[in-house]
Design an enzyme around this catalytic site. Sequence first.
Site, PDB file in Angstrom:
ATOM      1  N   LYS A  30       7.842-116.723 -73.107  1.00 50.42           N
ATOM      2  CA  LYS A  30       8.805-117.434 -72.272  1.00 50.42           C
ATOM      3  C   LYS A  30      10.234-117.097 -72.694  1.00 50.42           C
ATOM      4  O   LYS A  30      11.120-116.885 -71.852  1.00 50.42           O
ATOM      5  CB  LYS A  30       8.556-118.941 -72.351  1.00 50.42           C
ATOM      6  N   ASN A  83       1.135-119.901 -87.535  1.00 47.57           N
ATOM      7  CA  ASN A  83       2.531-120.305 -87.717  1.00 47.57           C
ATOM      8  C   ASN A  83       2.845-120.510 -89.189  1.00 47.57           C
ATOM      9  O   ASN A  83       2.160-121.274 -89.871  1.00 47.57           O
ATOM     10  CB  ASN A  83       2.784-121.607 -86.946  1.00 47.57           C
ATOM     11  N   CYS A 127      12.074-124.774 -88.951  1.00 47.17           N
ATOM     12  CA  CYS A 127      11.744-123.358 -89.129  1.00 47.17           C
ATOM     13  C   CYS A 127      12.965-122.457 -89.286  1.00 47.17           C
ATOM     14  O   CYS A 127      12.834-121.322 -89.751  1.00 47.17           O
ATOM     15  CB  CYS A 127      10.908-122.869 -87.944  1.00 47.17           C
ATOM     16  N   SER A 184      13.231-126.864 -84.998  1.00 52.32           N
ATOM     17  CA  SER A 184      13.207-128.098 -84.216  1.00 52.32           C
ATOM     18  C   SER A 184      14.178-129.105 -84.797  1.00 52.32           C
ATOM     19  O   SER A 184      14.488-129.101 -85.978  1.00 52.32           O
ATOM     20  CB  SER A 184      11.794-128.680 -84.207  1.00 52.32           C
ATOM     21  N   THR A 231      -2.597-123.707 -84.048  1.00 49.70           N
ATOM     22  CA  THR A 231      -1.479-122.837 -84.430  1.00 49.70           C
ATOM     23  C   THR A 231      -1.208-122.856 -85.934  1.00 49.70           C
ATOM     24  O   THR A 231      -0.236-122.263 -86.394  1.00 49.70           O
ATOM     25  CB  THR A 231      -0.191-123.252 -83.693  1.00 49.70           C
ATOM     26  N   ASP A 262     -12.666-122.867 -74.270  1.00 50.02           N
ATOM     27  CA  ASP A 262     -12.745-121.453 -73.917  1.00 50.02           C
ATOM     28  C   ASP A 262     -11.988-120.642 -74.969  1.00 50.02           C
ATOM     29  O   ASP A 262     -10.812-120.919 -75.236  1.00 50.02           O
ATOM     30  CB  ASP A 262     -12.118-121.231 -72.544  1.00 50.02           C
ATOM     31  N   HIS A 279      11.610-116.407 -83.387  1.00 51.64           N
ATOM     32  CA  HIS A 279      10.782-117.416 -84.047  1.00 51.64           C
ATOM     33  C   HIS A 279       9.478-117.523 -83.265  1.00 51.64           C
ATOM     34  O   HIS A 279       9.481-117.663 -82.039  1.00 51.64           O
ATOM     35  CB  HIS A 279      11.502-118.765 -84.055  1.00 51.64           C
ATOM     36  N   GLU A 339       9.445-126.473 -94.938  1.00 51.13           N
ATOM     37  CA  GLU A 339       9.325-127.826 -94.407  1.00 51.13           C
ATOM     38  C   GLU A 339       8.002-128.431 -94.852  1.00 51.13           C
ATOM     39  O   GLU A 339       7.467-129.345 -94.220  1.00 51.13           O
ATOM     40  CB  GLU A 339       9.477-127.855 -92.883  1.00 51.13           C
TER      41      GLU A 339
END
Length: 445
Positions: A253, A328, A120, A364, A163, A31, A244, A83
Site C-alpha cells: 500500500k 516483524n 519501530c 506507531s 506477524t 487458508d 518499515h 520496544e
Amino acid sequence: MTSVGIDAIEIWTGNLVLDLPNTFAPVKGEDPEKYTKGLGLYTSSFPDVYEDIVTMGANAAKRLMVRKGLTPDDIGRIDVATESAFDNSKPVSTYIAGCLEQVFEGDFRHANKGERKFACIAGTQSLDDAYNWIKAGRNRGRAALVIATDTALYERGDPGEATQGAGAVAMLIDEDPDIVELSTEQGYGSMDETDFLKPNQQFPSVDGKRSMQVYLARMREALEDYESMAGRTRVEDFEYIPFHTPFPGMVRKAALLGFRHMSRDTEIEDKLAEEIGRQPREEQFDTWDEYEEAIRGYMDELKTTDAYREWYDRVIDPTLDISSVVGNWYTGSVHIARTSALKSAAEAGTDMVGKKLLVGSYGSGAQAEIHAETVQENWLDEMDALNIDEQLDARYEISFDEYELIHDVHNHEKEVEVEELTQPEEEFVFTGWGRMNERRYEYVE
C-alpha cells in the site's frame, strides 16, 4: 565534508522458526494464502528459551566487531533501539556491553550508552543520533554501535499473531562508511496517535485499520517534508525504496502511494494517461470525499499497470525477501529491508556504487521519517560477509505445541519451565536472574 553512514551490518535471527501456511494456518482453520498472499509471510523467527533481546543484540554486535577487527576502545557509543525492554530504568545497552566485555579485551567504560523508544522508528532515530554525534565532532575518532533488537509477540488469538518475529540488527556508524552514506536531508510526519501502543503491558493494543491509515498518512507527510529540503523525488531517482515492514502486505500500500506521488506530472503519468487516465486533482472535485473516491479508483487501476508492476518488482519486492521469512522485528524492520535490497543486488550482480536508496521508517504513536542513502564503494564486500542465509537454514522448525510453549516462556506474566529446543554454540545465552532481579548472561563456546 566527511561522509557519515553505515559502515557494517550484521543480523542475528531467533533460532526457532514457525511455518505459517503449513503449521500455523491449519491449527487456526485458515487458508494458508491468507499468510502467503495476503500478509506476504511464509515463516516467522522465534527465540529459544535461552534467547532474548540482549542475547540477539549482543550476538549480532559481537559478529560485527570480530569481522571488522574492532575493540571496545573503537566504540564511543552504544545505542539500543527496542520496544521489548524489560526494565524501566536500566537500558538494554548496558546489558549488551556487559556481554561483549566477556569476550573482548578492554571495556566500554567510556562509551555513551542509551536506549531509544519510539515504537519501530527508534532504530532509525538511533542512526540519526549517531550521525549527529559524529558530525558534531564529539566522537573523538570513534564509531557508534547501533543495535535494533526486538521480540515481537502478540497475545495468542490476536489478529497480529501471524506477524510475530524475533531478531536483531547491529550497525556500525562511522566516517567514510563502507555501505551507505546517510543524507543530511530528512523529512518527518508526526502526530499524537493511538494506533498501536503498550500502556504498561507486554503485548500491544492494536487498532489494525487505524494503524494502516496512520502509517500511510505519516509516510506521505514525511515524503512531502523531505522534498521541501531535498527537492522533488522521481521514480527513476532510487534503485530501491526500503520501507518499515511489519508485514510485506503493508508495504504494498505504501509503495503504491509512493509511485503515484513520484510519477505525478511526469512522463510516466503522461504515458499512463493513455491507459487509465490522469491522476485526479483535488481542485476538480466539489468535496474531499469525491476526490478520495476518485483517488481510490485511480489507485485500483494503477496497481494493475505494467509500468507500476515492473517498478514494484524491481524497486520494492527485493526489500521484502528477508522479512517474508522472519516476520516483524519492530525496530529492526526497515533495516532488514535495506539489507534485503542490497543482498538481492549483490546476488544479481548489480553495480550499486553511487546508487541511491530512499528509506521510509515508521513508528506507531506515530512518526515517519524519510531520508536518502548513497551506496558506497565497498558495499559488496559487506554484503558478501553476511551469513543470514546460513542462519535461516539452521533454524529449528517448531510444531504448534512447541510454539505455544515458547510463547509462554517469553510471556513476562508466566513462569514456565521448558527445555531449550536447540543447543547454543558460540553465542550469548540468558542464564537466569541475579540478587536484584537483574538478568544474567554468559558466552557459550
